[in-house]
Scaffold this motif. Structure first.
Motif, PDB file in Angstrom:
ATOM      1  N   LEU A  38       0.816  -1.203   0.000  1.00  0.00           N
ATOM      2  CA  LEU A  38       0.000   0.000   0.000  1.00  0.00           C
ATOM      3  C   LEU A  38       0.855   1.261   0.000  1.00  0.00           C
ATOM      4  O   LEU A  38       0.527   2.252  -0.671  1.00  0.00           O
ATOM      5  CB  LEU A  38      -0.935  -0.006   1.203  1.00  0.00           C
ATOM      6  CG  LEU A  38      -2.115  -0.992   1.131  1.00  0.00           C
ATOM      7  CD1 LEU A  38      -2.807  -1.102   2.477  1.00  0.00           C
ATOM      8  CD2 LEU A  38      -3.102  -0.575   0.057  1.00  0.00           C
ATOM      9  N   VAL A  86       2.170   1.744  -3.531  1.00  0.00           N
ATOM     10  CA  VAL A  86       1.123   2.245  -4.423  1.00  0.00           C
ATOM     11  C   VAL A  86       0.838   3.716  -4.142  1.00  0.00           C
ATOM     12  O   VAL A  86       0.660   4.521  -5.062  1.00  0.00           O
ATOM     13  CB  VAL A  86      -0.152   1.393  -4.274  1.00  0.00           C
ATOM     14  CG1 VAL A  86      -1.311   2.021  -5.042  1.00  0.00           C
ATOM     15  CG2 VAL A  86       0.098  -0.025  -4.766  1.00  0.00           C
ATOM     16  N   GLU A  87       0.812   4.071  -2.874  1.00  0.00           N
ATOM     17  CA  GLU A  87       0.581   5.471  -2.510  1.00  0.00           C
ATOM     18  C   GLU A  87       1.679   6.372  -3.071  1.00  0.00           C
ATOM     19  O   GLU A  87       1.397   7.465  -3.593  1.00  0.00           O
ATOM     20  CB  GLU A  87       0.513   5.610  -0.996  1.00  0.00           C
ATOM     21  CG  GLU A  87       0.211   7.029  -0.529  1.00  0.00           C
ATOM     22  CD  GLU A  87       0.108   7.142   0.979  1.00  0.00           C
ATOM     23  OE1 GLU A  87      -0.553   8.083   1.454  1.00  0.00           O
ATOM     24  OE2 GLU A  87       0.693   6.306   1.685  1.00  0.00           O
ATOM     25  N   HIS A 115      -0.475   9.778 -10.425  1.00  0.00           N
ATOM     26  CA  HIS A 115      -1.917   9.630 -10.616  1.00  0.00           C
ATOM     27  C   HIS A 115      -2.624  10.966 -10.823  1.00  0.00           C
ATOM     28  O   HIS A 115      -2.448  11.914 -10.060  1.00  0.00           O
ATOM     29  CB  HIS A 115      -2.536   8.934  -9.402  1.00  0.00           C
ATOM     30  CG  HIS A 115      -4.014   8.702  -9.551  1.00  0.00           C
ATOM     31  ND1 HIS A 115      -4.548   7.829 -10.471  1.00  0.00           N
ATOM     32  CD2 HIS A 115      -5.079   9.244  -8.883  1.00  0.00           C
ATOM     33  CE1 HIS A 115      -5.865   7.837 -10.368  1.00  0.00           C
ATOM     34  NE2 HIS A 115      -6.214   8.684  -9.424  1.00  0.00           N
ATOM     35  N   MET A 152      -4.648   0.190  -8.017  1.00  0.00           N
ATOM     36  CA  MET A 152      -4.222  -0.889  -7.131  1.00  0.00           C
ATOM     37  C   MET A 152      -4.608  -2.219  -7.780  1.00  0.00           C
ATOM     38  O   MET A 152      -5.780  -2.461  -8.042  1.00  0.00           O
ATOM     39  CB  MET A 152      -4.915  -0.757  -5.774  1.00  0.00           C
ATOM     40  CG  MET A 152      -4.645  -1.870  -4.789  1.00  0.00           C
ATOM     41  SD  MET A 152      -2.986  -1.806  -4.096  1.00  0.00           S
ATOM     42  CE  MET A 152      -2.328  -3.348  -4.731  1.00  0.00           C
ATOM     43  N   ALA A 208      -6.888   1.259  -1.065  1.00  0.00           N
ATOM     44  CA  ALA A 208      -6.928   1.823  -2.416  1.00  0.00           C
ATOM     45  C   ALA A 208      -8.014   2.883  -2.532  1.00  0.00           C
ATOM     46  O   ALA A 208      -7.788   3.969  -3.078  1.00  0.00           O
ATOM     47  CB  ALA A 208      -7.152   0.713  -3.434  1.00  0.00           C
ATOM     48  N   ARG A 209      -9.182   2.587  -2.014  1.00  0.00           N
ATOM     49  CA  ARG A 209     -10.292   3.537  -2.129  1.00  0.00           C
ATOM     50  C   ARG A 209     -10.024   4.798  -1.313  1.00  0.00           C
ATOM     51  O   ARG A 209     -10.455   5.897  -1.707  1.00  0.00           O
ATOM     52  CB  ARG A 209     -11.593   2.861  -1.712  1.00  0.00           C
ATOM     53  CG  ARG A 209     -12.071   1.832  -2.735  1.00  0.00           C
ATOM     54  CD  ARG A 209     -13.373   1.176  -2.363  1.00  0.00           C
ATOM     55  NE  ARG A 209     -13.873   0.360  -3.481  1.00  0.00           N
ATOM     56  CZ  ARG A 209     -14.144  -0.942  -3.398  1.00  0.00           C
ATOM     57  NH1 ARG A 209     -13.981  -1.593  -2.253  1.00  0.00           N
ATOM     58  NH2 ARG A 209     -14.581  -1.597  -4.462  1.00  0.00           N
ATOM     59  N   LEU A 213      -8.228   5.398  -5.650  1.00  0.00           N
ATOM     60  CA  LEU A 213      -7.743   4.561  -6.747  1.00  0.00           C
ATOM     61  C   LEU A 213      -8.719   3.429  -7.038  1.00  0.00           C
ATOM     62  O   LEU A 213      -9.413   2.926  -6.149  1.00  0.00           O
ATOM     63  CB  LEU A 213      -6.379   3.966  -6.412  1.00  0.00           C
ATOM     64  CG  LEU A 213      -5.269   4.937  -6.040  1.00  0.00           C
ATOM     65  CD1 LEU A 213      -3.977   4.181  -5.777  1.00  0.00           C
ATOM     66  CD2 LEU A 213      -5.060   5.988  -7.137  1.00  0.00           C
ATOM     67  N   LEU A 217      -9.545  -0.561  -8.523  1.00  0.00           N
ATOM     68  CA  LEU A 217      -9.022  -1.887  -8.213  1.00  0.00           C
ATOM     69  C   LEU A 217      -9.052  -2.767  -9.457  1.00  0.00           C
ATOM     70  O   LEU A 217     -10.014  -2.723 -10.233  1.00  0.00           O
ATOM     71  CB  LEU A 217      -9.860  -2.544  -7.110  1.00  0.00           C
ATOM     72  CG  LEU A 217      -9.868  -1.846  -5.748  1.00  0.00           C
ATOM     73  CD1 LEU A 217     -11.018  -2.359  -4.897  1.00  0.00           C
ATOM     74  CD2 LEU A 217      -8.541  -2.061  -5.040  1.00  0.00           C
TER      75      LEU A 217
END
Length: 450
Positions: free
Chosen positions: A177, A180-181, A188, A200, A221-222, A226, A228
């Motif tokens: 996580l 991804v962040e 993004h 994600m 993710a939410r 983002l 899924l």
């Protein structure tokens, strides 16, 4: 843009076809119809061409572009193919190979009319001395394509029929996580016409993490805003796994773990029963339909036609080139059109419907509302398919040629937000002879490292 044979808009029903000129102002479609040029306007002559929205590829593995036709996996089904090809070769890719693979893949896509690409990259090794994300975004920017990084990963490895493959890298949920962040903060853009997006994307929700981690990943993710994405139900291995462990088929199992909804789309979904298709349609969960790779691996034909007729979100994708040696969107269009008819009859799909999967459907699953159709107000992402090749001659309904004729695309030009990507059948900045020479050299090096 003037003089086109016709326009396939990506819209449903009678609006699927139109004609006339297209006026583009500030990267957006301003008008369509019987238009006269204005003073100072640049005119693009589309004579002999069908114009479509730029095609949207919603699931790819660009790193596999240097892993095509590996003999050990050429005649194997999915599980053995995974072990023998990507899981046995991933560690042989260095920075040069990764950059070359991205260039080959995006060139193949661009020359087949793609203007938006979602790449599911799931290998992040601490032993790499390069950042795959950075390479992917850099190469996509050079092409001028819209690019969605579906950042994959796993917290546990997958066991195959023997232990000889190099295990894929894994990472704890918190680390995944966090990574991804970091990617989202850098690249993004949530705008509906974004050039860059991050998603994600677990490698699989079944084999790649523990059940208890699913809701944590979805919530994380939410919270970042983002979407899924993942693989699901590519063959019966997925179904047998969830039935055996949880007593539910994969889609029903994920419904209890916050992994369905209009911000989720799955690649493949070949093995979905009618109740699963109904649940996908009801929740707005999307499909990235990969007809060629599913056929090449003997997995079957996904119920994309059934989901589409139920009002579901269906998009088109080519999947990785190691499981699909023609990883271009025109081949995917033809495969979707012909395979569904071969297996289910001629009423299964129409050419305009398949084109909509590759355009409006792709925009829907990616949440990019500003692209995917040709209508005023939408971004001027356009593809001009040249019908002068013998493949298209003699056709009475010329507009459907790019969908029903198969083979290589004969693309005259393409545009992203009105900016040219392909010009006169070429990517102007790309030295194709050098690319071919580099591909031969690097592929030989990868093979020799066995």
């Amino acid at each position: 843009m003037t003089n086109a044979v016709g326009i396939l808009t990506g819209l449903p029903g009678v609006a699927a076809r139109t004609s006339g000129a297209i006026r583009v102002i500030a990267g957006k479609i301003a008008e369509i119809g019987a238009l006269s040029p204005r003073s100072g306007e640049k005119i693009v002559d589309a004579s002999g061409c069908v114009v479509t929205p730029g095609l949207i590829n919603t699931h790819h593995h660009l790193f596999q572009s240097v892993l095509k036709a590996i003999p050990e996996g050429l005649n194997e089904a999915l599980a053995r193919w995974l072990r023998l090809v990507p899981y046995s070769y991933w560690h042989r890719l260095d920075e040069e190979a990764m950059r070359l693979a991205a260039t080959i893949g995006l060139a193949e896509l661009a020359l087949s009319g793609a203007t938006t690409v979602a790449d599911h990259h799931y290998i992040y090794s601490p032993h790499y001395d390069f950042d795959p994300n950075e390479i992917l975004f850099e190469v996509a920017e050079k092409f001028g394509l819209r690019f969605v990084l579906a950042r994959g990963g796993a917290t546990k490895g997958r066991n195959f029929d023997d232990g000889r493959s190099i295990p894929l890298p894994t990472e704890p949920v918190a680390q995944m996580l966090k990574a991804v962040e970091a990617a989202a903060k850098r690249w993004h853009d949530p705008a509906p016409d974004a050039m860059r997006r991050v998603v994600m994307a677990l490698t699989t929700p079944t084999f790649s993490l523990e059940e208890a981690e699913l809701k944590e990943i979805a919530a994380g993710a939410r919270a970042m805003g983002l979407r899924l994405h993942s693989h699901l139900s590519e063959n019966m291995d997925y179904v047998d796994y969830t039935l055996g462990r949880y007593g539910k088929r994969p889609v029903h199992w994920l419904a209890g773990h916050d992994w369905l909804g209009p911000d989720v789309w799955f690649a493949h979904l070949v093995e979905c029963d009618p109740s699963e298709v109904a649940l996908l349609a009801e929740t707005g969960t999307g499909m990235a339909h990969c007809p060629q790779a599913n056929a090449r691996l003997g997995s079957g034909i996904a119920p994309a036609d059934v989901l589409f007729k139920a009002g579901g979100a269906v998009s088109l994708a080519v999947d990785g080139a190691a499981a699909n040696e023609a990883a271009d969107m025109i081949s995917a269009l033809y495969s979707a059109f012909s395979l569904h008819r071969a297996g289910k009859g001629v009423s299964a799909v129409a050419a305009e419907e398949v084109l909509s999967w590759a355009t409006a459907g792709g925009a829907r699953v990616l949440g990019m509302e500003a692209i995917g159709t040709i209508e005023p107000g939408k971004a001027a992402d356009l593809a001009l398919f040249d019908l002068s090749h013998p493949r298209y001659l003699g056709q009475h309904d010329r507009l459907v040629g790019p969908v029903i004729s198969g083979g290589a695309a004969f693309l005259k030009a393409s545009f992203v937000a009105g900016r040219p990507v392909v010009e006169e059948g070429r990517i102007p900045w790309l030295d194709m002879e050098q690319l071919a020479a580099d591909a031969v050299r690097v592929t030989a090096r990868i093979a020799a490292a066995a």
